[in-house]
Design a protein around this motif. Structure first.
Motif, PDB file in Angstrom:
ATOM      1  N   LEU A 119     -48.166 127.361  22.833  1.00  0.00           N
ATOM      2  CA  LEU A 119     -49.040 128.129  23.713  1.00  0.00           C
ATOM      3  C   LEU A 119     -48.323 128.540  24.996  1.00  0.00           C
ATOM      4  O   LEU A 119     -48.584 129.612  25.543  1.00  0.00           O
ATOM      5  CB  LEU A 119     -50.275 127.290  24.044  1.00  0.00           C
ATOM      6  CG  LEU A 119     -51.406 128.028  24.773  1.00  0.00           C
ATOM      7  CD1 LEU A 119     -51.984 129.118  23.887  1.00  0.00           C
ATOM      8  CD2 LEU A 119     -52.499 127.055  25.181  1.00  0.00           C
ATOM      9  N   LEU A 120     -47.403 127.707  25.462  1.00  0.00           N
ATOM     10  CA  LEU A 120     -46.636 128.067  26.655  1.00  0.00           C
ATOM     11  C   LEU A 120     -45.763 129.286  26.401  1.00  0.00           C
ATOM     12  O   LEU A 120     -45.653 130.176  27.242  1.00  0.00           O
ATOM     13  CB  LEU A 120     -45.777 126.875  27.099  1.00  0.00           C
ATOM     14  CG  LEU A 120     -46.517 125.678  27.683  1.00  0.00           C
ATOM     15  CD1 LEU A 120     -45.539 124.554  27.992  1.00  0.00           C
ATOM     16  CD2 LEU A 120     -47.271 126.081  28.935  1.00  0.00           C
ATOM     17  N   GLN A 121     -45.128 129.321  25.247  1.00  0.00           N
ATOM     18  CA  GLN A 121     -44.311 130.475  24.911  1.00  0.00           C
ATOM     19  C   GLN A 121     -45.162 131.726  24.782  1.00  0.00           C
ATOM     20  O   GLN A 121     -44.765 132.814  25.216  1.00  0.00           O
ATOM     21  CB  GLN A 121     -43.553 130.199  23.616  1.00  0.00           C
ATOM     22  CG  GLN A 121     -42.551 131.289  23.255  1.00  0.00           C
ATOM     23  CD  GLN A 121     -41.784 130.961  21.994  1.00  0.00           C
ATOM     24  OE1 GLN A 121     -42.053 129.942  21.340  1.00  0.00           O
ATOM     25  NE2 GLN A 121     -40.840 131.802  21.643  1.00  0.00           N
ATOM     26  N   LEU A 122     -46.342 131.590  24.195  1.00  0.00           N
ATOM     27  CA  LEU A 122     -47.250 132.732  24.095  1.00  0.00           C
ATOM     28  C   LEU A 122     -47.693 133.194  25.476  1.00  0.00           C
ATOM     29  O   LEU A 122     -47.716 134.406  25.769  1.00  0.00           O
ATOM     30  CB  LEU A 122     -48.457 132.350  23.248  1.00  0.00           C
ATOM     31  CG  LEU A 122     -49.595 133.383  23.188  1.00  0.00           C
ATOM     32  CD1 LEU A 122     -49.126 134.639  22.470  1.00  0.00           C
ATOM     33  CD2 LEU A 122     -50.815 132.798  22.525  1.00  0.00           C
ATOM     34  N   GLN A 123     -48.020 132.258  26.351  1.00  0.00           N
ATOM     35  CA  GLN A 123     -48.479 132.636  27.681  1.00  0.00           C
ATOM     36  C   GLN A 123     -47.362 133.308  28.485  1.00  0.00           C
ATOM     37  O   GLN A 123     -47.613 134.222  29.269  1.00  0.00           O
ATOM     38  CB  GLN A 123     -48.997 131.401  28.418  1.00  0.00           C
ATOM     39  CG  GLN A 123     -49.757 131.725  29.693  1.00  0.00           C
ATOM     40  CD  GLN A 123     -50.373 130.501  30.302  1.00  0.00           C
ATOM     41  OE1 GLN A 123     -50.000 129.381  29.976  1.00  0.00           O
ATOM     42  NE2 GLN A 123     -51.336 130.703  31.203  1.00  0.00           N
ATOM     43  N   THR A 124     -46.127 132.865  28.302  1.00  0.00           N
ATOM     44  CA  THR A 124     -44.997 133.511  28.976  1.00  0.00           C
ATOM     45  C   THR A 124     -44.834 134.954  28.510  1.00  0.00           C
ATOM     46  O   THR A 124     -44.586 135.867  29.306  1.00  0.00           O
ATOM     47  CB  THR A 124     -43.711 132.714  28.710  1.00  0.00           C
ATOM     48  OG1 THR A 124     -43.892 131.361  29.156  1.00  0.00           O
ATOM     49  CG2 THR A 124     -42.532 133.343  29.426  1.00  0.00           C
ATOM     50  N   SER A 125     -44.981 135.173  27.215  1.00  0.00           N
ATOM     51  CA  SER A 125     -44.889 136.541  26.687  1.00  0.00           C
ATOM     52  C   SER A 125     -46.011 137.416  27.236  1.00  0.00           C
ATOM     53  O   SER A 125     -45.787 138.577  27.594  1.00  0.00           O
ATOM     54  CB  SER A 125     -44.931 136.520  25.158  1.00  0.00           C
ATOM     55  OG  SER A 125     -43.875 135.741  24.636  1.00  0.00           O
ATOM     56  N   ILE A 126     -47.209 136.885  27.309  1.00  0.00           N
ATOM     57  CA  ILE A 126     -48.329 137.659  27.841  1.00  0.00           C
ATOM     58  C   ILE A 126     -48.118 137.980  29.323  1.00  0.00           C
ATOM     59  O   ILE A 126     -48.419 139.076  29.801  1.00  0.00           O
ATOM     60  CB  ILE A 126     -49.648 136.899  27.621  1.00  0.00           C
ATOM     61  CG1 ILE A 126     -49.899 136.693  26.129  1.00  0.00           C
ATOM     62  CG2 ILE A 126     -50.812 137.665  28.235  1.00  0.00           C
ATOM     63  CD1 ILE A 126     -49.932 137.953  25.317  1.00  0.00           C
ATOM     64  N   ALA A 127     -47.591 137.008  30.076  1.00  0.00           N
ATOM     65  CA  ALA A 127     -47.333 137.249  31.496  1.00  0.00           C
ATOM     66  C   ALA A 127     -46.279 138.330  31.682  1.00  0.00           C
ATOM     67  O   ALA A 127     -46.392 139.171  32.587  1.00  0.00           O
ATOM     68  CB  ALA A 127     -46.894 135.944  32.168  1.00  0.00           C
ATOM     69  N   CYS A 128     -45.250 138.327  30.843  1.00  0.00           N
ATOM     70  CA  CYS A 128     -44.224 139.384  30.923  1.00  0.00           C
ATOM     71  C   CYS A 128     -44.819 140.732  30.563  1.00  0.00           C
ATOM     72  O   CYS A 128     -44.511 141.751  31.200  1.00  0.00           O
ATOM     73  CB  CYS A 128     -43.066 139.029  29.996  1.00  0.00           C
ATOM     74  SG  CYS A 128     -41.689 140.177  30.080  1.00  0.00           S
ATOM     75  N   LEU A 129     -45.683 140.744  29.540  1.00  0.00           N
ATOM     76  CA  LEU A 129     -46.344 142.000  29.158  1.00  0.00           C
ATOM     77  C   LEU A 129     -47.268 142.493  30.266  1.00  0.00           C
ATOM     78  O   LEU A 129     -47.313 143.697  30.567  1.00  0.00           O
ATOM     79  CB  LEU A 129     -47.128 141.767  27.862  1.00  0.00           C
ATOM     80  CG  LEU A 129     -47.943 142.936  27.324  1.00  0.00           C
ATOM     81  CD1 LEU A 129     -47.040 144.119  27.045  1.00  0.00           C
ATOM     82  CD2 LEU A 129     -48.686 142.526  26.074  1.00  0.00           C
ATOM     83  N   ALA A 130     -47.984 141.576  30.916  1.00  0.00           N
ATOM     84  CA  ALA A 130     -48.873 141.968  32.014  1.00  0.00           C
ATOM     85  C   ALA A 130     -48.086 142.493  33.204  1.00  0.00           C
ATOM     86  O   ALA A 130     -48.554 143.386  33.923  1.00  0.00           O
ATOM     87  CB  ALA A 130     -49.741 140.787  32.431  1.00  0.00           C
ATOM     88  N   ALA A 131     -46.888 141.943  33.436  1.00  0.00           N
ATOM     89  CA  ALA A 131     -46.063 142.436  34.540  1.00  0.00           C
ATOM     90  C   ALA A 131     -45.627 143.869  34.313  1.00  0.00           C
ATOM     91  O   ALA A 131     -45.483 144.646  35.268  1.00  0.00           O
ATOM     92  CB  ALA A 131     -44.843 141.529  34.706  1.00  0.00           C
ATOM     93  N   ILE A 132     -45.410 144.254  33.077  1.00  0.00           N
ATOM     94  CA  ILE A 132     -45.039 145.644  32.775  1.00  0.00           C
ATOM     95  C   ILE A 132     -46.234 146.566  32.949  1.00  0.00           C
ATOM     96  O   ILE A 132     -46.114 147.680  33.466  1.00  0.00           O
ATOM     97  CB  ILE A 132     -44.477 145.730  31.342  1.00  0.00           C
ATOM     98  CG1 ILE A 132     -43.178 144.931  31.237  1.00  0.00           C
ATOM     99  CG2 ILE A 132     -44.250 147.176  30.932  1.00  0.00           C
ATOM    100  CD1 ILE A 132     -42.601 144.880  29.841  1.00  0.00           C
TER     101      ILE A 132
END
Length: 949
Positions: free
Chosen positions: A271-284
């Motif tokens: 879940l941490l890896q998923l949340q990191t990916s979502i945070a990177c996507l949200a930053a874009i």
């Protein structure tokens, strides 16, 4: 996020605890106490490790490059892996299916960490690891604890079902992309999502932890849906090119994100890896959403471009790739505007129908063709059709001086194309062959320095080519035309004359090319590369942008150098054409000689033709034939007024041409009625007057008797940028005032000659009042006329003409102007010309604020004309008049005193006020920049304070 990770680790139970007796009792007995069972639990038994049987590799015949086959059988007593035990469903593997060893190499080998101690090291044994926290016990223990009916953790997760982890992660990724899935369903037509089940969770996590992650994914998905809605609206309706370019850039970013998440990205392991990916996507997505929030449907392309520039400047505080992404978006959105900019200043061929002055009402970006109405100080209107700069449609980040330079450069280039199509600068293909640097946004000093060097080389090539064309070297033009014809021959397209074999080969080649798969062009695209790197590296690279210019300087550094280079070349050549080909200086001198009465011969001839009563009358009389002598209008010596148009032609014919050619030492050339035309078709004409003004012109004894007469001048199209309709209107006002002064000079001279000398010749003596009136009126009018002609007009005009001669000499030498450090543009010359007229009109009391002074002066002139009328009529009519000569003299003296007092206060006030730098300080240094010049009139009128005493 840290709290979620701690919660997951705290209640995670190792896998081997699941096989212990006390954990089985906990799962089977609902009333058992968890902590008591843990206290009295059985000891963990470590089973000895077993080794798998290894089958030797046997190479088959004729299979040297064939992949070897391993025995995939497992021991019967092998225990299930951690992943298999933690998931709710297990995949069934058929042992008969041959396993591919090379495909299994991509899977990561996970080994449980061993508990190592010094005691075990000395004893030569391995000490068993006993977990101290629930987080070390694994996901199964935590799930059992959450589902315990007594809910010892008070998380209220006892009745929440557990779904498959992989399916849940896939659903969250789909939700973050704004797409529905099995677990999250979209509500139509609303842009919202709802879970397919009321409540659910995955193994190892509570519902409260997952709710925060789902909220982040939902917010990201909603933002992506908003961006998709903006893209769809941008491609429909009458969207501008900048809006379409912005929508295209955002669409490409979303495509890269979708491809990365669904195709390139490996399934998240936690879940941490998923949340990191979502945070990177949200930053874009975040800066794009902020930009979209400020865009309105009614905004033009210039507003969109300004908004993108503003948000790109704000992105400097973000990570490196977000900053680069916003700069690339600004680069792409600016392409339509930059293309028109290059077309306007002449570094790129125009696309579509060119914009001309005939297209009234047409507009392209910040340039429009419009009719502008000019109104002078007294409400007179005049229209002018020309290219206009629409500053409201220019992006806000462009400085005003750069915007004006861009507009003037394109306007001057179209002057060269319209009036000198053979000029080398009018050939856009020649300019393109010199390889002008492309105009684009520059964000670092190295790129700025490199482009400035290229621009300098380009300008040197252009100036060298212009100088060669001026001296007659046209070899480069021949090479240009030859090159263009050669290119036309190389790219000649033929459909006939091809044999069957060649035609078949072409068709086969076309078929093979169509059968090839489509290439992924986004892989080489700069914007896609930036977004993909951001997704790959996340927030690991947040390096600064280094030493870069401030965003307020970027427009000037990016566009100013190229615009300045083109402006210098085109403006200098435009000015040279005005002076050499169109003889601008000669046209301006024409105004000085005629509209400002600078020619003595013209003043004499005009005064005689208008006022001399001894000339033959041009009036047609029944039964009386003309004698063929010199004819005139004989103002003051006739009963009918105003004269007919035929009388004007007869009386004023030849005056302008004789004065013009005589001043240029061409007296041998005597053009007749159909002789050479004057510059601008200069001629006498009748001025358009209102009903009130016409009534005043009907009286020959009034001051306005000659207001109908004017000089008509048609500005050549090539000089319309310097001699504007407003300037023509100002010249006309100056000529009308000077024509009145010319008449007053003739009147006071006749009064002095007839009243004094004639009466003395016949022995008549005049009263003191009349004698004083005649002499003082003559002195007053002569002083005013001398001040008007020799001071208010001559001094500023001489300074203006000297400046023109400096410009002309500098252009002839192909050097820069030593005064302005840069060749002046036609706009600067027009402004200098306008400031000249402002200085002249200020000295002549023709400004709006000086209207009371001019009215007072005209009242004095009217009193003189009234006395002249009585003097011509005789004593009998004077006695019958309403005023006597003595009363007229006393009124004259009082008005002169008031006039001198007003002029003195005006002069003193002007000296105390700061001087404006009119005309680059040209007229200020000449001493005519303000009303302080009136002091020279006071020295002529009342040097010893005669009227003030």
């Amino acid at each position: 996020m840290a709290g979620e990770e701690n919660e997951a680790n705290l209640f995670a139970v190792p896998d081997f605890w699941q096989k212990s007796k006390w954990l089985q009792d906990l799962a089977t007995d609902p009333k058992a106490d968890f902590f008591s069972l843990r206290k009295n639990g059985d000891a963990l038994q470590k089973s000895p490790g077993t080794f798998a049987d290894v089958t030797p590799i046997v190479a088959e015949p004729n299979g040297l490059f064939r992949a070897p086959i391993f025995d995939s059988s497992e021991p019967v007593d092998a225990e299930p892996s951690v992943d298999e035990a933690s998931t709710t469903s297990e995949s069934i593997v058929d042992p008969t299916v041959e396993a591919d060893t090379w495909m299994d190499l991509d899977e990561l080998l996970t080994e449980a960490p061993a508990h190592r101690t010094w005691d075990a090291f000395e004893a030569g044994t391995t000490a068993p690891h006993e977990p101290l926290f629930l987080s070390e016990a694994g996901a199964s223990a935590y799930d059992a604890l959450l589902s315990w009916p007594t809910d010892p953790l008070n998380l209220k997760n006892t009745d929440i079902p557990v779904v498959q982890t992989k399916a849940y992660f896939s659903g969250l990724l789909s939700l973050a992309l704004g797409q529905p899935s099995l677990l999250f369903v979209r509500n139509y037509p609303a842009k919202t999502f709802r879970p397919a089940l009321p409540k659910f969770r995955i193994s190892g996590y509570s519902r409260e932890v997952l709710a925060g992650v789902e909220e982040e994914c939902l917010m990201c998905g909603m933002r992506i849906l908003d961006l998709q809605a903006f893209i769809q609206k941008s491609y429909t309706g009458e969207a501008g090119p900048c809006r379409v370019a912005l929508a295209s850039a955002i669409s490409q970013i979303l495509q890269v994100v979708h491809k990365y998440v669904t195709v390139d990205k490996v399934q998240p392991r936690s879940l941490l890896q998923l949340q990191t990916s979502i945070a990177c996507l949200a930053a874009i997505v975040k800066p794009l959403v902020r930009l979209n929030a400020q865009l309105r449907q009614s905004m033009g392309d210039h507003d969109i471009l300004s908004a993108v520039f503003h948000h790109a400047s704000l992105a400097d505080a973000d990570s490196r790739y977000i900053r680069d992404m916003m700069r690339e978006i600004l680069q792409r959105v600016s392409i339509p505007w930059i293309e028109f900019l290059q077309e306007w200043i002449g570094t790129k061929a125009e696309q579509g129908i060119p914009l001309t002055k005939a297209d009234v009402g047409a507009q392209k970006w910040f340039v429009k063709v419009d009719t502008e109405i000019y109104v002078d100080d007294f409400g007179r209107q005049v229209e002018d059709v020309d290219f206009r700069l629409d500053r409201s449609r220019m992006p806000s980040f462009i400085p005003d001086d750069v915007a004006q330079s861009i507009f003037e450069t394109g306007k001057n280039l179209r002057f060269i194309k319209s009036h000198h199509p053979e000029h080398i600068l009018a050939n856009i293909q020649f300019t393109i062959m010199q390889k002008p640097p492309e105009i684009r946004w520059l964000f670092d000093w190295n790129a700025i320095s490199r482009v400035e060097r290229l621009i300098k080389q380009f300008r040197e090539k252009i100036m060298a080519a212009v100088n060669n064309s001026r001296v007659g070297n046209t070899s480069h033009l021949v090479s240009v035309s030859h090159g263009s014809s050669q290119e036309a021959e190389d790219y000649k397209l033929e459909f006939f004359g091809v044999n069957e074999d060649e035609m078949e080969s072409r068709i086969q080649a076309s078929i093979q090319r169509l059968q090839q798969p489509l290439k992924d062009e986004t892989a080489r695209d700069s914007l896609s590369t930036i977004v993909r790197r951001q997704l790959d590296q996340g927030f690991s690279d947040n390096s600064g942008s280094g030493l870069t210019p401030h965003w307020s300087l970027l427009p000037l550094l990016s566009f100013g150098a190229m615009v300045s280079a083109q402006a210098r070349s085109i403006n200098q050549e435009h000015m040279r054409l005005l002076f050499v080909k169109h003889d601008l200086l000669e046209h301006l001198r024409l105004y000085r000689e005629f509209h400002m009465l600078g020619s003595g011969l013209f003043c004499t001839r005009l005064s005689q033709a208008l006022f001399n009563p001894d000339l033959e009358s041009a009036e047609r009389q029944a039964g009386i034939a003309r004698q063929g002598g010199i004819m005139g209008l004989r103002l003051g010596g006739r009963d009918t007024w105003p004269p007919a148009s035929s009388e004007l032609r007869l009386a004023l014919m030849g005056i302008l041409s004789d004065a013009f050619f005589d001043n240029r030492q061409q007296s041998s050339r005597k053009p007749g009625r159909d002789g050479e035309k004057l510059p601008g078709d200069l001629s006498f004409a009748v001025r358009d007057l209102s009903e009130e003004e016409i009534e005043k012109c009907m009286d020959p004894d009034s001051l306005e008797a000659l207001d109908f007469l004017c000089l008509q001048y048609t500005t050549p199209p090539a000089l319309s940028n310097v001699i504007t309709p407003v300037i023509l209107l100002q010249y006309d006002r100056i000529f009308r005032l000077l024509l009145r002064v010319l008449r007053m000079m003739y009147v006071v001279d006749e009064l002095f000659r007839q009243t004094l000398w004639t009466n003395r010749l016949y022995g008549y003596e005049l009263p003191d009042e009349e004698y004083r009136f005649v002499r003082e009126a003559r002195i007053f009018v002569s002083s005013v006329a001398g001040y008007f002609l020799d001071t208010a007009i001559s001094i500023p005009w001489q300074a203006f003409e000297n400046r023109l001669e400096q410009i002309q000499a500098a252009l002839a030498l192909s050097s820069n102007d030593s005064v302005t450090k840069q060749p002046p543009s036609p706009l600067q010359l027009q402004q200098l010309h306008g400031k000249l007229l402002q200085a002249v009109m200020r000295g002549l009391f023709l400004r709006k604020r000086q209207e009371p002074i001019l009215n007072l002066l005209e009242d004095i002139f009217k009193g003189i004309l009234e006395y002249a009328k009585f003097a011509k009529a005789g004593d009998s009519e004077m006695a019958a008049g309403r005023k006597s000569a003595a009363e007229i003299y006393h009124e004259f003296r009082q008005k002169v005193q008031v006039f001198i007092t007003v002029c003195r206060s005006l002069s003193e006030k002007a000296k105390s006020e700061p001087k404006d730098k009119d005309g680059e300080g040209l007229f200020t240094t000449a001493g005519v920049g303000d009303e302080s010049i009136v002091a020279q009139l006071l020295s002529k009128l009342d040097l010893d304070n005669y009227y003030v005493k």
